[in-house]
Design a protein around this motif. Structure first.
Motif, PDB file in Angstrom:
ATOM      1  N   ILE B  69      35.726  46.288  38.490  1.00  0.00           N
ATOM      2  CA  ILE B  69      36.341  47.107  37.430  1.00  0.00           C
ATOM      3  C   ILE B  69      35.306  48.072  36.861  1.00  0.00           C
ATOM      4  O   ILE B  69      35.610  49.236  36.574  1.00  0.00           O
ATOM      5  CB  ILE B  69      36.949  46.197  36.357  1.00  0.00           C
ATOM      6  N   ILE B  72      35.093  50.968  39.166  1.00  0.00           N
ATOM      7  CA  ILE B  72      36.131  51.981  38.932  1.00  0.00           C
ATOM      8  C   ILE B  72      35.686  52.914  37.819  1.00  0.00           C
ATOM      9  O   ILE B  72      35.753  54.152  37.933  1.00  0.00           O
ATOM     10  CB  ILE B  72      37.462  51.315  38.533  1.00  0.00           C
ATOM     11  N   GLY B  75      32.933  55.213  38.870  1.00  0.00           N
ATOM     12  CA  GLY B  75      33.461  56.252  39.750  1.00  0.00           C
ATOM     13  C   GLY B  75      34.157  57.339  38.965  1.00  0.00           C
ATOM     14  O   GLY B  75      33.911  58.540  39.180  1.00  0.00           O
ATOM     15  N   LEU B  76      34.994  56.927  37.996  1.00  0.00           N
ATOM     16  CA  LEU B  76      35.692  57.926  37.180  1.00  0.00           C
ATOM     17  C   LEU B  76      34.682  58.763  36.414  1.00  0.00           C
ATOM     18  O   LEU B  76      34.836  59.985  36.288  1.00  0.00           O
ATOM     19  CB  LEU B  76      36.653  57.238  36.214  1.00  0.00           C
ATOM     20  N   VAL B 124      35.676  54.757  43.084  1.00  0.00           N
ATOM     21  CA  VAL B 124      36.968  54.354  42.529  1.00  0.00           C
ATOM     22  C   VAL B 124      37.791  53.660  43.605  1.00  0.00           C
ATOM     23  O   VAL B 124      38.387  52.603  43.367  1.00  0.00           O
ATOM     24  CB  VAL B 124      37.725  55.559  41.959  1.00  0.00           C
ATOM     25  N   VAL B 128      39.039  49.984  43.278  1.00  0.00           N
ATOM     26  CA  VAL B 128      40.472  49.707  43.177  1.00  0.00           C
ATOM     27  C   VAL B 128      40.899  48.714  44.259  1.00  0.00           C
ATOM     28  O   VAL B 128      41.542  47.699  43.977  1.00  0.00           O
ATOM     29  CB  VAL B 128      41.277  51.014  43.288  1.00  0.00           C
ATOM     30  N   THR B 129      40.521  49.002  45.491  1.00  0.00           N
ATOM     31  CA  THR B 129      40.957  48.125  46.588  1.00  0.00           C
ATOM     32  C   THR B 129      40.454  46.711  46.370  1.00  0.00           C
ATOM     33  O   THR B 129      41.182  45.736  46.524  1.00  0.00           O
ATOM     34  CB  THR B 129      40.413  48.659  47.933  1.00  0.00           C
ATOM     35  N   THR B 131      39.430  45.284  43.576  1.00  0.00           N
ATOM     36  CA  THR B 131      40.058  44.636  42.412  1.00  0.00           C
ATOM     37  C   THR B 131      41.403  44.061  42.803  1.00  0.00           C
ATOM     38  O   THR B 131      41.717  42.897  42.504  1.00  0.00           O
ATOM     39  CB  THR B 131      40.253  45.651  41.268  1.00  0.00           C
ATOM     40  N   ILE B 132      42.194  44.884  43.505  1.00  0.00           N
ATOM     41  CA  ILE B 132      43.537  44.423  43.861  1.00  0.00           C
ATOM     42  C   ILE B 132      43.445  43.198  44.767  1.00  0.00           C
ATOM     43  O   ILE B 132      44.060  42.165  44.511  1.00  0.00           O
ATOM     44  CB  ILE B 132      44.326  45.562  44.555  1.00  0.00           C
ATOM     45  N   THR B 135      41.953  40.094  42.861  1.00  0.00           N
ATOM     46  CA  THR B 135      42.817  39.457  41.851  1.00  0.00           C
ATOM     47  C   THR B 135      43.983  38.753  42.530  1.00  0.00           C
ATOM     48  O   THR B 135      44.349  37.642  42.144  1.00  0.00           O
ATOM     49  CB  THR B 135      43.379  40.465  40.842  1.00  0.00           C
TER      50      THR B 135
END
Lengths: 799, 140
Positions: B69, B72, B75-76, B124, B128-129, B131-132, B135
């Protein structure tokens, strides 16, 4: 801001202070703070009498929304002044009465007086505004404050019912009136009443004239409780009695009369206006007096009596409107109806105000208003009885009280209807005097019931909650003053004629020279014999009332207007609930059905109305064999998804479709897209498989998707529409692509050779920035959904 | 039954570096040949997923102690920071700058701020990948 504006605003300003003073000075009844204001305003408005009696008007204006032509213009002429005096005068008396009527310890007095002041200010605004929008604003404020006052004892169900009913009906009329005002504005280009009156001849033939008239009349009829909108008034009797006396007899219900009188110069040239106003008035007169006889509640009788008297004034205003046709004859012969209307307006305010106060005293001192329980109170309450006698006899139209005079003039006007030679009044007009006469008989009967059933007859102490005794003097002052006015006006009617009545009549009929002279005795005329007939028949009917009481059983409650109102409310509620339940099913498949159906309907209509469906083949490239094969593969894959038996098959077929798409990207020379598509497709198939694996064991059944013909039709329709749009869009290319710019500048300006990537990060990097934000939000959303479970969720899982 | 993943794990140890190298290549080559931050990021997370399959969540956490996280967010920050940086030089948001540098061994190189932006995209996407997948995979 002039003093006049301040006079209208002052009740609102005082309304702000009342709660503060109420909290600070708990030992003093809040009414005493309020009382000086209406008295002061009354005296202030009295000072305008010399001005208006010379047929002059005072106009003061301040800008409110000048760009829309809405100014807070105050105009004092005879009519406005008459109403302003009624509002402030009776307002003072009602405040005084309420000080003794409402208990300091038991009631929320601050709210009561705030509402009352709100109403007073709004009412002054209605009658003194010259701008229609301002008038409408104040008009709705009276509806609103009346709603608050009727629902003053909000813990009673009937109060809430009455308040809601009056709100619905008066606001319905008010909104229709707003429509009428806007139509008038469309015709004349101004919101000012005086300017509209000056243009009134020009708009007679306008097609909007009749709709405007109907809208305005609807507003006036609902507010003034005309048949069939009178039903809110009897239910408004749940309000405290000072409120009933003030709002529902003397002031608010006359706002409609005021509006009709005010609008007469604009509309009365038209025969429809005369017929509607007079017709509804006379029907209301009859129905009100007829219904009043069967009531057993004192305030119920008074409510229907008010309805009936308002109808009488309304019909007089209608007949008076007919007089506007005699522009050439400067004769007050036909204008007698208008004079009678104005005169009776004053008289009604005096005697009905006092009667309501009497009813309040009886209620207050005995604990009931039911005439079946009352009787023989004469000996306990001699002063109240005297006031009641004066009020009721005046209401019944007996000499020497003021009601007699206005009733005589009413008969005169009704008889003269026959002599008016237009609008078919010479033939059907004969109904007017007949109905008026019959209604007057009923008026006589209920007046007698009101006073004699209450104060004479057998005293029934066992039915009363309290031991009756005379009211405190403070409570009696206001009705005594009103009763004295009844007698004074009765004996010296010309006191008012030149100062108040003549200017008011002049305001209603601007082109007339009116010579108002009310004579007490005018010889042996038809009207006198009509009155004699009323008295004789009325006494007979009163004596035999128990025998013909059965007449009322002929009109079963089933057909009453209240039933109609209730069932309209019921039906509309039920219907809207049914309709809503019918289309809001709670299934997203239904909503998707609506969405797609509308999608098809709107797009196909547009396509065919605009004649936009074109296929041109001149700009089409040739089809390669590999593309054809891929297309075949992807179609087979897509179609098999629909008919797949198990979900696992569907997921794998979906993956196949996705990979075929990436091969398409390869074929159409989009390597970046092909790479991304491959990766993304892999991940999403993996996620699908994950979902598949976690399907609940409960009710897991491998079942084929059920076939529904509507779904098939709609999905085929959507596909066809999208295809058609794609084809026509391709055939209708209007401009060349802007791609050449990127081709030229990718290396020159952005130092890159991969045009896709340069566009993504450089030329249009802004989009990319938010796309990765979308990704981030999705990830955090998934993280949140999975990690953050509230207690309730766990409990459900365990069950 | 105890499973023995020796072959898978050994192969993974070799293959992961090849995939990672390919991902880095794709990322850096993005400006000139097909590729870029997005595909590079996906490829990198593919390598991590392979590790995840061969070993398990705990081992991976010890091996790569990242909070994805934060990744992410970083990256942002890179992407928006690159965009906002151009404001300092009085040019519109997200205006990139580049220079050519002649290095002795590598020859002509261009340094481009778009790479920093793409690095943001890369981070990011990886974040994202992962994290998904973590989780969902870590959920019982």
């Amino acid at each position: 801001m002039s003093l006049l504006h301040l006079a209208i605003i002052s009740p609102f300003l005082l309304g702000i202070l009342v709660p503060i003073m109420y909290k600070l000075l708990r030992r003093i009844h809040a009414g005493w703070f309020v009382l000086p204001l209406p008295i002061f305003l009354f005296i202030y408005f009295l000072s305008y009498i010399p001005i208006t009696s010379n047929q002059q008007t005072v106009i003061k204006s301040i800008a409110w929304i000048p760009t829309l032509g809405i100014d807070f213009t105050v105009k004092v002429d005879g009519l406005g002044l008459l109403f302003a005096l009624l509002i402030t005068g009776i307002g003072s008396l009602v405040v005084l009465y309420s000080i003794y009527y409402l208990s300091k310890d038991k009631e929320q007095l601050n709210t009561f007086y705030v509402y009352l002041l709100l109403f007073m200010g709004a009412m002054l605004g209605v009658v003194l505004s010259d701008n229609l929008i301002v008038l409408y604003t104040f008009w709705e404020l009276t509806s609103f404050s009346s709603f608050l006052l009727i629902g003053y004892w909000y813990d009673r169900e009937k109060s809430r019912y009455g308040a809601q009913k009056s709100m619905l009906i008066t606001v319905f009329g008010g909104l229709s009136m707003l429509g009428g005002i806007i139509l008038l504005y469309l015709m004349t280009g101004t919101f000012s009443i005086s300017e509209i009156i000056q243009q009134s001849n020009g708009i007679l033939t306008n097609p909007l004239f009749i709709p405007a008239m109907l809208c305005i009349l609807l507003g006036a009829f609902t507010k003034s409780a005309q048949f069939p909108f009178h039903i809110w008034l009897p239910d408004a009797m749940e309000a405290p009695t000072p409120v009933s006396a003030y709002l529902h007899s003397a002031t608010m219900v006359k706002a409609g009369l005021y509006l009709v009188a005010r609008m007469s110069p604009i509309f009365a040239e038209n025969g429809l206006w005369v017929w509607l106003v007079a017709g509804f008035g006379i029907v209301t007169l009859f129905w009100g007096s007829f219904s009043a006889v069967k009531q057993t509640d004192l305030k119920g009788i008074l409510a229907f009596s008010t309805v009936s008297q308002l109808g009488m004034i309304m019909s007089l205003l209608g007949i008076g409107g007919a007089a506007l046709h005699f522009d050439s004859i400067n004769d007050s012969y036909f204008s007698v109806a208008t004079v009678a209307a104005v005169f009776h307006l004053i008289n009604h305010a005096t005697f009905k105000g006092s009667l309501f106060m009497v009813a309040g005293i009886v209620d207050h001192e005995t604990g009931t208003r039911d005439i079946r329980k009352l009787g023989g109170l004469m000996h306990f309450m001699p002063i109240t009885f005297t006031i009641a006698i004066i009020g009721t006899f005046s209401m019944a139209g007996l000499p020497p009280f003021n009601g007699f005079l206005s009733k005589e003039m009413f008969f005169t006007a009704m008889v003269r209807v026959l002599e008016i030679g237009f609008f078919n009044l010479e033939t059907w007009g004969v109904l007017f005097p007949v109905i008026a006469w019959v209604a007057s008989i009923f008026t006589f009967v209920y007046s007698m019931i009101l006073v004699f059933k209450t104060f004479t007859g057998k005293f029934q102490p066992e039915k009363l909650a309290k031991k009756p005794h005379e009211a405190p003097i403070g409570m009696l002052i206001s009705p005594i003053i009103l009763a004295c006015l009844v007698i004074i006006i009765g004996f010296f009617p010309n006191l008012l004629s030149n100062t108040i009545i003549a200017p008011a009549v002049a305001a209603i009929m601007p082109n007339f020279k009116v010579d108002v002279h009310i004579s007490f005795w005018h010889g042996f005329t038809t009207e006198l014999f009509m009155t004699l007939g009323v008295i004789v028949l009325g006494v007979l009917l009163y004596k035999t009332f128990p025998k013909w009481r059965k007449v009322y059983k002929l009109f079963p409650e089933k057909f009453s207007l209240n039933r109609l109102y209730n069932s309209i409310l019921d039906v509309s509620q039920r219907a809207s609930r049914t309709i809503t339940n019918r289309y809001l099913t709670g299934f997203s498949r239904t909503y998707l059905l609506y969405l797609f159906a509308f999608f098809i309907i709107i797009l196909s209509t547009t396509l065919f109305v605009k004649d936009a469906f074109i296929i041109k083949t001149n700009n089409v490239s040739s089809i390669h064999i590999s593309e054809a094969i891929l297309a075949l593969v992807i179609s087979i894959g897509a179609i098999s998804i629909i008919f797949a038996k198990s979900r696992l098959t569907s997921i794998i077929l979906l993956g196949a479709v996705g990979y075929t798409v990436s091969i398409f990207f390869v074929l159409f020379r989009a390597p970046d897209l092909a790479l991304t598509q491959l990766a993304i497709e892999t991940i999403s198939v993996a996620l699908f498989l994950l979902c598949f694996y976690h399907l609940p064991k409960l009710k897991k059944r491998e079942e084929r998707m059920r076939f529904r013909i509507t779904n098939a039709v709609i999905s085929v329709g959507v596909g066809a529409i999208v295809t058609m749009i794609a084809l026509s869009a391709h055939s209708n290319k209007l401009f060349d692509s802007i791609a050449q710019y990127y081709v030229d500048n990718t290396y020159e300006k952005a130092a890159g050779k991969n045009m896709v990537n340069v566009i993504l990060v450089d030329f249009r990097g802004f989009d990319t920035m938010f796309e990765i934000t979308v990704l981030a939000i999705a990830a955090l959303g998934i993280f949140g959904m999975i990690k953050l479970r509230l207690e309730g969720g766990k409990k459900n899982e365990n069950q | 039954m105890k499973t023995n993943d020796l072959i898978l794990q050994t192969t993974t140890k070799v293959v992961v570096f090849i995939i990672l190298l390919f991902a880095v290549y794709i990322f850096f080559a993005g400006h000139y040949t097909p590729g870029g931050g997005f595909v590079g990021g996906l490829m990198t997370s593919g390598a991590i997923v392979l590790l995840l399959l061969a070993f398990d969540l705990k081992t991976l956490q010890n091996f790569l102690p990242f909070n994805y996280i934060y990744m992410i967010a970083i990256g942002l920050l890179f992407s928006i920071g690159t965009g906002a940086g151009s404001l300092l030089f009085n040019v519109p948001f997200l205006t990139h700058a580049f220079t050519h540098i002649d290095l002795p061994i590598f020859g002509d190189l261009s340094l481009h701020t778009a790479t920093l932006f793409d690095l943001g995209v890369f981070l990011v996407v990886v974040g994202v990948t992962m994290t998904i997948i973590q989780t969902i995979g870590g959920d019982e």
